[in-house]
Design a protein around this motif. Structure first.
Motif, PDB file in Angstrom:
ATOM      1  N   GLU A   6       4.773   6.836 -10.256  1.00 34.44           N
ATOM      2  CA  GLU A   6       3.385   5.344  -9.354  1.00 34.44           C
ATOM      3  C   GLU A   6       4.273   5.030  -8.158  1.00 34.44           C
ATOM      4  OE1 GLU A   6       2.273   1.608  -9.757  1.00 34.44           O
ATOM      5  OE2 GLU A   6       2.015   3.378 -10.875  1.00 34.44           O
ATOM      6  N   ALA A   7       5.441   5.118  -8.029  1.00 33.20           N
ATOM      7  CA  ALA A   7       6.305   4.805  -6.081  1.00 33.20           C
ATOM      8  C   ALA A   7       5.504   5.208  -5.387  1.00 33.20           C
ATOM      9  CB  ALA A   7       7.524   5.146  -5.925  1.00 33.20           C
ATOM     10  N   ARG A   8       4.679   7.042  -5.800  1.00 32.13           N
ATOM     11  CA  ARG A   8       4.500   7.681  -4.893  1.00 32.13           C
ATOM     12  C   ARG A   8       2.883   7.363  -4.562  1.00 32.13           C
ATOM     13  NH1 ARG A   8       6.025  11.935  -2.204  1.00 32.13           N
ATOM     14  NH2 ARG A   8       7.185  12.199  -3.219  1.00 32.13           N
ATOM     15  N   ARG A   9       2.147   6.851  -5.182  1.00 28.10           N
ATOM     16  CA  ARG A   9       0.637   6.070  -5.132  1.00 28.10           C
ATOM     17  C   ARG A   9       1.243   4.542  -4.696  1.00 28.10           C
ATOM     18  NH1 ARG A   9      -2.422   1.779  -6.897  1.00 28.10           N
ATOM     19  NH2 ARG A   9      -0.747   0.499  -8.567  1.00 28.10           N
ATOM     20  N   LEU A  10       1.401   3.921  -4.881  1.00 29.06           N
ATOM     21  CA  LEU A  10       2.179   3.022  -4.289  1.00 29.06           C
ATOM     22  C   LEU A  10       2.062   2.986  -2.603  1.00 29.06           C
ATOM     23  CD1 LEU A  10       4.372   0.314  -6.394  1.00 29.06           C
ATOM     24  CD2 LEU A  10       2.156  -0.191  -5.991  1.00 29.06           C
ATOM     25  N   ALA A  11       2.238   3.948  -1.905  1.00 29.86           N
ATOM     26  CA  ALA A  11       3.052   4.520  -0.665  1.00 29.86           C
ATOM     27  C   ALA A  11       2.159   4.601  -0.102  1.00 29.86           C
ATOM     28  CB  ALA A  11       3.858   5.101  -0.856  1.00 29.86           C
ATOM     29  N   SER A  12       0.796   5.139  -1.516  1.00 34.93           N
ATOM     30  CA  SER A  12      -0.788   6.180  -0.548  1.00 34.93           C
ATOM     31  C   SER A  12      -0.847   4.899  -0.165  1.00 34.93           C
ATOM     32  CB  SER A  12      -1.050   6.933  -1.732  1.00 34.93           C
ATOM     33  OG  SER A  12      -1.491   6.356  -2.693  1.00 34.93           O
ATOM     34  N   ILE A  13      -0.978   3.532  -0.813  1.00 39.23           N
ATOM     35  CA  ILE A  13      -1.628   2.563  -0.098  1.00 39.23           C
ATOM     36  C   ILE A  13      -1.546   1.107   0.205  1.00 39.23           C
ATOM     37  CG2 ILE A  13      -3.397   2.567  -2.474  1.00 39.23           C
ATOM     38  CD1 ILE A  13      -1.735  -0.088  -3.444  1.00 39.23           C
ATOM     39  N   SER A  15      -0.622   1.588   4.103  1.00 38.83           N
ATOM     40  CA  SER A  15      -1.026   0.485   5.081  1.00 38.83           C
ATOM     41  C   SER A  15      -2.694  -0.004   4.629  1.00 38.83           C
ATOM     42  CB  SER A  15      -1.931   2.187   5.633  1.00 38.83           C
ATOM     43  OG  SER A  15      -0.907   2.851   6.082  1.00 38.83           O
ATOM     44  N   GLU A  16      -3.005   0.471   3.470  1.00 37.26           N
ATOM     45  CA  GLU A  16      -4.135  -0.457   3.054  1.00 37.26           C
ATOM     46  C   GLU A  16      -4.170  -1.513   3.245  1.00 37.26           C
ATOM     47  OE1 GLU A  16      -8.003  -0.605  -0.227  1.00 37.26           O
ATOM     48  OE2 GLU A  16      -6.836   1.144   0.038  1.00 37.26           O
ATOM     49  N   LEU A  17      -3.111  -1.729   1.926  1.00 36.24           N
ATOM     50  CA  LEU A  17      -2.617  -3.051   1.969  1.00 36.24           C
ATOM     51  C   LEU A  17      -1.618  -3.969   2.824  1.00 36.24           C
ATOM     52  CD1 LEU A  17      -1.877  -4.327  -0.908  1.00 36.24           C
ATOM     53  CD2 LEU A  17       0.366  -3.366  -0.819  1.00 36.24           C
ATOM     54  N   LEU A  18      -1.471  -3.325   3.641  1.00 37.08           N
ATOM     55  CA  LEU A  18      -0.984  -4.246   5.041  1.00 37.08           C
ATOM     56  C   LEU A  18      -2.433  -4.684   5.799  1.00 37.08           C
ATOM     57  CD1 LEU A  18       2.240  -2.380   5.886  1.00 37.08           C
ATOM     58  CD2 LEU A  18       2.160  -4.410   4.714  1.00 37.08           C
ATOM     59  N   ASN A  36       6.475  -2.809  -0.919  1.00 32.25           N
ATOM     60  CA  ASN A  36       6.129  -2.060  -1.622  1.00 32.25           C
ATOM     61  C   ASN A  36       6.926  -0.905  -1.318  1.00 32.25           C
ATOM     62  OD1 ASN A  36       3.715  -1.334  -2.973  1.00 32.25           O
ATOM     63  ND2 ASN A  36       3.186  -0.296  -0.975  1.00 32.25           N
ATOM     64  N   VAL A  37       6.128   0.320  -0.731  1.00 34.52           N
ATOM     65  CA  VAL A  37       7.218   1.552  -0.920  1.00 34.52           C
ATOM     66  C   VAL A  37       6.723   1.993   0.497  1.00 34.52           C
ATOM     67  CG1 VAL A  37       7.745   3.586  -2.543  1.00 34.52           C
ATOM     68  CG2 VAL A  37       7.419   1.235  -3.781  1.00 34.52           C
ATOM     69  N   GLU A  38       7.047   2.637   0.950  1.00 36.42           N
ATOM     70  CA  GLU A  38       6.633   3.145   1.676  1.00 36.42           C
ATOM     71  C   GLU A  38       7.254   4.973   2.121  1.00 36.42           C
ATOM     72  OE1 GLU A  38       7.981   2.516   6.640  1.00 36.42           O
ATOM     73  OE2 GLU A  38       9.397   2.244   6.197  1.00 36.42           O
ATOM     74  N   GLU A  39       6.349   5.341   2.779  1.00 34.09           N
ATOM     75  CA  GLU A  39       7.080   6.224   2.475  1.00 34.09           C
ATOM     76  C   GLU A  39       7.035   7.652   3.896  1.00 34.09           C
ATOM     77  OE1 GLU A  39       6.239  11.300   0.325  1.00 34.09           O
ATOM     78  OE2 GLU A  39       4.606   9.718   0.052  1.00 34.09           O
ATOM     79  N   VAL A  40       8.172   8.216   4.208  1.00 37.34           N
ATOM     80  CA  VAL A  40       8.257   8.877   5.845  1.00 37.34           C
ATOM     81  C   VAL A  40       9.221  10.138   5.577  1.00 37.34           C
ATOM     82  CG1 VAL A  40       9.671   8.894   7.918  1.00 37.34           C
ATOM     83  CG2 VAL A  40       8.616   6.324   6.435  1.00 37.34           C
ATOM     84  N   ASP A  41       8.529  11.603   5.900  1.00 38.18           N
ATOM     85  CA  ASP A  41       8.411  12.592   5.884  1.00 38.18           C
ATOM     86  C   ASP A  41       9.117  13.005   4.207  1.00 38.18           C
ATOM     87  OD1 ASP A  41       9.230  13.010   8.542  1.00 38.18           O
ATOM     88  OD2 ASP A  41      10.540  11.623   8.553  1.00 38.18           O
ATOM     89  N   SER A  42       8.637  12.566   3.210  1.00 38.10           N
ATOM     90  CA  SER A  42       8.103  13.595   2.059  1.00 38.10           C
ATOM     91  C   SER A  42       9.344  12.208   1.408  1.00 38.10           C
ATOM     92  CB  SER A  42       8.632  14.480   1.667  1.00 38.10           C
ATOM     93  OG  SER A  42       7.557  14.942   2.583  1.00 38.10           O
ATOM     94  N   LYS A  43      10.171  11.316   2.376  1.00 35.81           N
ATOM     95  CA  LYS A  43      11.102   9.807   1.078  1.00 35.81           C
ATOM     96  C   LYS A  43      10.770   8.589   1.137  1.00 35.81           C
ATOM     97  CE  LYS A  43      14.763  12.329   3.400  1.00 35.81           C
ATOM     98  NZ  LYS A  43      16.453  11.825   4.766  1.00 35.81           N
ATOM     99  N   LEU A  44      10.689   8.856   0.244  1.00 33.31           N
ATOM    100  CA  LEU A  44      10.385   6.754  -0.792  1.00 33.31           C
ATOM    101  C   LEU A  44      11.764   6.134  -0.440  1.00 33.31           C
ATOM    102  CD1 LEU A  44       8.792   8.732  -3.762  1.00 33.31           C
ATOM    103  CD2 LEU A  44       7.261   7.403  -1.691  1.00 33.31           C
TER     104      LEU A  44
END
Length: 220
Positions: A6-13, A15-18, A36-44
């Motif tokens: 779920e965290a990875r799904r939230l990270a995937s959206i 940019s759209e959310l912001l 929300n959740v941010e993903e940078v260099d495969s880290k959540l």
């Protein structure tokens, strides 16, 4: 709380959310904090983003103190940034961060006029025992935005940097469980920048940091 999926799904959206919240801010000339959740260099990272009246991200913050289930997928932040904004100097803490006085103290020392605190309260007493002390200890306003689906849902409030401890929180800031309730409060930035608790008692100038080694010692 989130699973890794779920965290990875939230990270995937994210940019759209912001972008969507940015459109709201721009149209209404307001600011919105978006957790929300941010993903940078495969880290959540559990993170919050403050969007300004022009629709752009003014600042972001990565949650420092993680719950045990968050540690299964999340990477903790390590800083307490404070940013000059059209609404004063803003700092952010998230959820569990609020349990640690050091988090709010770092924001206060870094110059915050206002601390934004999106949270998921477990008990109604946390408004009195956490939000109010974080404001008075650092002479800054604390804006608590509590989720309505929390164990103690609703009850969002603004704790001001003055007037403590002369009023009862539950009287001055009634508990509203309704997710559509709008809370209006005026925060005087000048009062947040006046750090004297009383004559000759400055909340930060009188600190003795060289005696605080126990706060950073690894004794768990």
């Amino acid at each position: 709380m989130y699973t890794k999926t779920e965290a990875r799904r939230l990270a995937s959206i994210n940019s759209e959310l912001l972008e969507k919240f940015g459109e709201v801010c721009k149209a209404s000339k307001c600011a919105i904090l978006v957790p929300n959740v941010e993903e940078v260099d495969s880290k959540l990272y559990p993170a919050s983003f403050l969007i300004g009246p022009e629709g752009d991200v003014l600042m972001s913050y990565r949650k420092v103190h993680l719950f045990s289930d968050e540690r299964m997928w999340a990477t903790a932040g390590s800083e307490y940034p404070v940013m000059d904004t059209p609404y004063g100097r803003i700092g952010i803490m998230m959820g569990y961060d609020g349990m640690f006085p050091e988090a709010a103290s770092c924001l206060g020392i870094n110059g915050a006029d206002v601390i934004l605190w999106p949270a998921r309260l477990q008990d109604g007493k946390e408004r009195t025992l956490i939000a109010v002390p974080r404001a008075v200890d650092n002479r800054c306003a604390v804006i608590l935005a509590n989720r309505v689906d929390a164990p103690f849902g609703g009850g969002s409030m603004v704790a001001l940097p003055v007037q403590f401890p002369v009023w009862d929180v539950d009287v001055a800031r009634p508990y509203y469980p309704d997710m559509h309730k709008i809370i209006l409060e005026v925060i005087e930035i000048a009062s947040a920048r006046q750090k004297n608790m009383m004559a000759n008692v400055h909340m930060f100038a009188k600190r003795q940091p060289w005696t605080y080694n126990a706060l950073v010692a690894d004794k768990h």
